[in-house]
Design an enzyme around this catalytic site. Structure first.
Site, mmCIF file in Angstrom:
data_model
loop_
_atom_site.group_PDB
_atom_site.id
_atom_site.type_symbol
_atom_site.label_atom_id
_atom_site.label_comp_id
_atom_site.label_asym_id
_atom_site.label_seq_id
_atom_site.Cartn_x
_atom_site.Cartn_y
_atom_site.Cartn_z
ATOM 1 N N LYS A 114 7.450 4.430 4.728
ATOM 2 C CA LYS A 114 7.233 5.656 4.138
ATOM 3 C C LYS A 114 7.783 6.491 3.885
ATOM 4 C CE LYS A 114 3.277 7.410 5.538
ATOM 5 N NZ LYS A 114 1.796 8.227 4.349
ATOM 6 N N TYR A 159 6.655 -0.031 9.247
ATOM 7 C CA TYR A 159 6.058 1.438 8.811
ATOM 8 C C TYR A 159 6.906 2.126 8.328
ATOM 9 C CZ TYR A 159 3.376 5.482 9.396
ATOM 10 O OH TYR A 159 3.047 5.956 9.477
ATOM 11 N N ARG A 171 5.806 11.551 22.614
ATOM 12 C CA ARG A 171 5.725 12.224 20.614
ATOM 13 C C ARG A 171 5.668 13.728 21.089
ATOM 14 N NH1 ARG A 171 8.175 8.138 20.407
ATOM 15 N NH2 ARG A 171 6.950 6.008 19.172
ATOM 16 N N THR A 181 0.380 -0.902 0.032
ATOM 17 C CA THR A 181 -0.152 0.437 -0.339
ATOM 18 C C THR A 181 0.987 1.294 0.174
ATOM 19 O OG1 THR A 181 -1.614 -1.618 0.842
ATOM 20 C CG2 THR A 181 -1.714 1.540 1.182
ATOM 21 N N THR A 233 5.344 11.162 7.547
ATOM 22 C CA THR A 233 5.311 11.916 8.747
ATOM 23 C C THR A 233 6.516 11.948 8.679
ATOM 24 O OG1 THR A 233 5.681 9.566 11.386
ATOM 25 C CG2 THR A 233 5.887 8.815 8.576
ATOM 26 N N ASP A 234 7.205 12.257 10.348
ATOM 27 C CA ASP A 234 7.727 11.886 11.567
ATOM 28 C C ASP A 234 8.629 11.395 11.694
ATOM 29 O OD1 ASP A 234 6.769 11.731 13.371
ATOM 30 O OD2 ASP A 234 7.182 13.043 14.287
ATOM 31 N N GLU A 235 8.261 9.894 11.272
ATOM 32 C CA GLU A 235 9.170 8.716 11.427
ATOM 33 C C GLU A 235 10.251 8.063 10.622
ATOM 34 O OE1 GLU A 235 6.257 5.248 13.015
ATOM 35 O OE2 GLU A 235 5.623 6.360 13.766
HETATM 36 P P1 NAD Z 1 -5.741 5.483 8.928
HETATM 37 O O1 NAD Z 1 -4.951 4.183 9.646
HETATM 38 O O2 NAD Z 1 -6.390 6.130 10.585
HETATM 39 O O3 NAD Z 1 -6.114 5.420 7.845
HETATM 40 C C1 NAD Z 1 -5.994 4.509 6.791
HETATM 41 C C2 NAD Z 1 -6.855 5.024 5.495
HETATM 42 O O4 NAD Z 1 -6.308 4.134 3.868
HETATM 43 C C3 NAD Z 1 -7.864 3.571 5.734
HETATM 44 O O5 NAD Z 1 -9.459 4.580 5.592
HETATM 45 C C4 NAD Z 1 -7.987 3.146 4.927
HETATM 46 O O6 NAD Z 1 -9.540 2.412 4.895
HETATM 47 C C5 NAD Z 1 -7.170 3.328 3.711
HETATM 48 N N1 NAD Z 1 -6.778 2.227 3.131
HETATM 49 C C6 NAD Z 1 -5.317 1.872 3.686
HETATM 50 N N2 NAD Z 1 -5.137 0.939 2.766
HETATM 51 C C7 NAD Z 1 -5.322 1.458 1.997
HETATM 52 C C8 NAD Z 1 -5.305 1.172 0.104
HETATM 53 N N3 NAD Z 1 -5.013 0.352 -0.125
HETATM 54 N N4 NAD Z 1 -5.922 1.841 -0.549
HETATM 55 C C9 NAD Z 1 -7.125 2.887 -0.324
HETATM 56 N N5 NAD Z 1 -7.661 3.680 0.522
HETATM 57 C C10 NAD Z 1 -6.715 2.466 1.892
HETATM 58 O O7 NAD Z 1 -4.548 6.399 9.004
HETATM 59 P P2 NAD Z 1 -3.912 8.350 9.534
HETATM 60 O O8 NAD Z 1 -3.923 7.737 10.849
HETATM 61 O O9 NAD Z 1 -5.239 8.315 9.247
HETATM 62 O O10 NAD Z 1 -3.273 8.667 8.476
HETATM 63 C C11 NAD Z 1 -2.945 9.023 7.397
HETATM 64 C C12 NAD Z 1 -1.773 8.928 7.043
HETATM 65 O O11 NAD Z 1 -1.123 10.257 8.125
HETATM 66 C C13 NAD Z 1 -0.646 8.171 6.677
HETATM 67 O O12 NAD Z 1 -0.478 7.896 5.707
HETATM 68 C C14 NAD Z 1 0.062 8.052 7.784
HETATM 69 O O13 NAD Z 1 1.810 7.530 7.351
HETATM 70 C C15 NAD Z 1 -0.174 9.564 7.593
HETATM 71 N N6 NAD Z 1 1.035 10.346 9.288
HETATM 72 C C16 NAD Z 1 -0.397 9.824 10.195
HETATM 73 C C17 NAD Z 1 0.417 10.418 11.856
HETATM 74 C C18 NAD Z 1 -0.993 10.184 13.002
HETATM 75 O O14 NAD Z 1 -0.693 10.431 13.985
HETATM 76 N N7 NAD Z 1 -1.836 8.876 12.534
HETATM 77 C C19 NAD Z 1 1.411 11.090 11.221
HETATM 78 C C20 NAD Z 1 1.844 11.984 10.555
HETATM 79 C C21 NAD Z 1 1.637 11.006 9.021
HETATM 80 O O1 DAU Z 2 5.008 10.697 14.637
HETATM 81 C C1 DAU Z 2 3.634 10.406 14.091
HETATM 82 C C2 DAU Z 2 3.463 8.484 13.644
HETATM 83 O O2 DAU Z 2 2.922 8.887 14.911
HETATM 84 C C3 DAU Z 2 2.355 8.205 12.544
HETATM 85 O O3 DAU Z 2 3.179 8.015 11.237
HETATM 86 C C4 DAU Z 2 1.821 6.299 12.390
HETATM 87 O O4 DAU Z 2 0.698 6.384 11.546
HETATM 88 C C5 DAU Z 2 0.843 6.976 14.536
HETATM 89 O O5 DAU Z 2 0.032 5.675 14.139
HETATM 90 C C6 DAU Z 2 1.640 7.846 15.220
HETATM 91 O O6 DAU Z 2 2.552 6.394 15.365
HETATM 92 P P1 DAU Z 2 3.135 6.140 17.065
HETATM 93 O O7 DAU Z 2 3.779 4.741 16.801
HETATM 94 O O8 DAU Z 2 4.552 6.734 17.693
HETATM 95 O O9 DAU Z 2 1.975 6.191 17.682
HETATM 96 P P2 DAU Z 2 0.853 5.780 18.709
HETATM 97 O O10 DAU Z 2 -0.182 5.572 18.988
HETATM 98 O O11 DAU Z 2 1.356 3.803 18.126
HETATM 99 O O12 DAU Z 2 2.036 4.831 20.198
HETATM 100 C C7 DAU Z 2 2.438 6.170 21.069
HETATM 101 C C8 DAU Z 2 3.255 5.976 21.766
HETATM 102 O O13 DAU Z 2 2.598 4.842 22.969
HETATM 103 C C9 DAU Z 2 4.175 5.008 21.107
HETATM 104 O O14 DAU Z 2 5.480 5.721 21.772
HETATM 105 C C10 DAU Z 2 3.916 3.612 21.731
HETATM 106 C C11 DAU Z 2 2.987 3.987 22.939
HETATM 107 N N1 DAU Z 2 1.762 2.723 22.808
HETATM 108 C C12 DAU Z 2 1.422 2.545 22.393
HETATM 109 C C13 DAU Z 2 0.304 1.603 21.992
HETATM 110 C C14 DAU Z 2 -1.010 1.572 21.077
HETATM 111 C C15 DAU Z 2 2.316 2.539 25.007
HETATM 112 O O15 DAU Z 2 2.764 2.481 25.438
HETATM 113 N N2 DAU Z 2 1.138 1.562 24.323
HETATM 114 C C16 DAU Z 2 0.032 1.088 23.568
HETATM 115 O O16 DAU Z 2 -0.951 0.309 23.830
#
Ligand code: NAD
Ligand code: DAU
Length: 339
Positions: free
Chosen positions: A157, A153, A217, A100, A125-127
């Protein structure tokens, strides 16, 4: 203006769809989403009957479906949110992340080239920068920080980011990229830290904190991220990367304690569990470039954003209850059962 938003049934994508329909009532927004476990059509219910909105269920890796949609809609702009987004799932099964996040991105960019899209925006993402040490609070990720990933992941990205920049240099595709820190807010899928902890605390269930809980974070309210992307697609410079973050660093354990306090629950619910493999220690964005070049600043303070978020989960059980009954239970058992 016609804008294709991929992944618009997920957390940030849906918030972006709502933002764009409100901020630009004359734009047409087309959401392309595969509706994976993370995509939820009920989220988009409030805009389904909006004449400026169209939902199409499709996979971004499906060249034919993508080409057909681009042919029909002739988009001016494409914003790609679609991704597998959860680090823990990428550790269990990396392959779908490569498909994907990397192949899907190339399919979208090929269609963008073919159909003369004026701007392709990649939501990253910052990751991709890896992590920073806890004992160097003076260090931040800038757009010049080398790519140095930790998880499947973040590697997927980063691979997509490099491909986006290569399509710009090789084919002249007009691209922009944003690399944002951790978002929080409404419609956040309850596998991620903040919604997981809110919902489990509400049920008086144990709160699984990874490792020592001191990982940091940099949290940003989702609306602020949406506004940053809106600015970048309109005013950002082609070929450029913009870091997005609000200087709001917090240790995981402090977030968990804050949620417990707000909900009036006991800290006895906190359970330290086995750390995430390869766990990044600290993320911290330097947002100077987007501030200086585009005038962006985060508007929502964390204290207000977390209050709004907790309130949203309290008032919208009908959104998350169907998610956590069903397949989610098996997921939780599998991921946390032996931690
Ligand atoms: P999410 O997992 O909540 O949503 C992802 C969406 O993409 C879902 O609706 C899913 O159905 C769709 N999707 C997955 N695979 C697909 C495919 N093959 N074709 C079409 N649709 C598909 O994710 P999110 O947290 O909303 O993140 C969105 C974007 O932002 C991602 O690219 C992620 O890397 C980036 N991002 C997320 C965060 C965060 O904190 N959540 C921070 C920085 C960047
Ligand atoms: O920084 C941007 C990223 O933030 C995005 O690119 C990712 O899509 C998004 O999922 C998020 O990644 P993280 O790994 O930082 O998010 P998560 O919510 O999974 O975890 C946040 C922090 O909390 C991380 O240090 C792991 C910790 N954690 C997470 C879960 C799910 C726990 O301690 N316990 C948990 O059950």
């Amino acid at each position: 203006m016609n804008i294709i938003v991929t992944g618009g049934a997920g957390f940030i994508g849906s918030n972006f769809v709502f933002h764009m329909l409100k901020a630009h009532p004359d734009y047409r927004i087309i959401c392309l989403d595969k509706l994976t476990y993370a995509g939820n059509l009920s989220t988009l219910e409030p805009v389904m009957s909006n004449p400026n909105f169209r939902f199409v269920k499709a996979d971004i890796c499906d060249k034919e479906a993508v080409d057909k949609l681009f042919e029909e809609e002739k988009p001016d702009i494409v914003v790609n949110f679609a991704a597998e987004s959860h680090v823990d799932r990428s550790i269990e099964n990396p392959q779908i992340f490569l498909e994907t996040n990397i192949i899907g991105t190339s399919v979208l960019m090929d269609a963008s080239r073919k159909h003369g899209v004026k701007r392709y925006h990649q939501v990253s993402t910052d990751e991709v920068y890896g992590d920073l040490p806890l004992d160097r609070p003076d260090l931040f990720f800038t757009e010049q920080t080398p790519i140095h990933t930790s998880s499947p992941y973040s590697s997927s990205k980063a691979g997509a980011d490099l491909l986006v920049l290569a399509y710009h240099r090789t084919y002249g595709l007009p691209v922009t990229l944003s690399r944002c820190s951790n978002n929080y807010g409404p419609y956040h899928f309850p596998e991620k830290l903040i919604p997981l902890m809110i919902i489990r605390a509400l049920h008086d269930e144990s709160l699984p904190v990874y490792g020592d809980g001191l990982n940091v974070r940099d949290w940003l309210y989702v609306e602020d991220h949406c506004k940053a992307i809106d600015l970048i697609i309109h005013n950002g410079k082609v070929g450029e990367v913009y870091n997005v973050g609000g200087h709001n660093e917090m240790a995981n354990i402090d977030i968990v304690k804050l949620i417990l306090k707000e909900l009036g629950k006991s800290e006895d619910l906190i359970t330290y569990v086995t750390d995430r493999a390869g766990h990044d220690r600290r993320y911290a964005i330097d947002p100077t470039k987007i501030h200086n070049d585009l005038g962006w600043l985060p508007e929502t303070k964390f204290a207000d954003g977390i209050d709004k978020t907790i309130k949203w989960y309290l008032e919208n059980e009908s959104w998350w209850q169907p998610i956590i009954s069903g397949e989610y239970q098996n997921y939780y058992e599998k991921m946390y059962g032996d931690k």
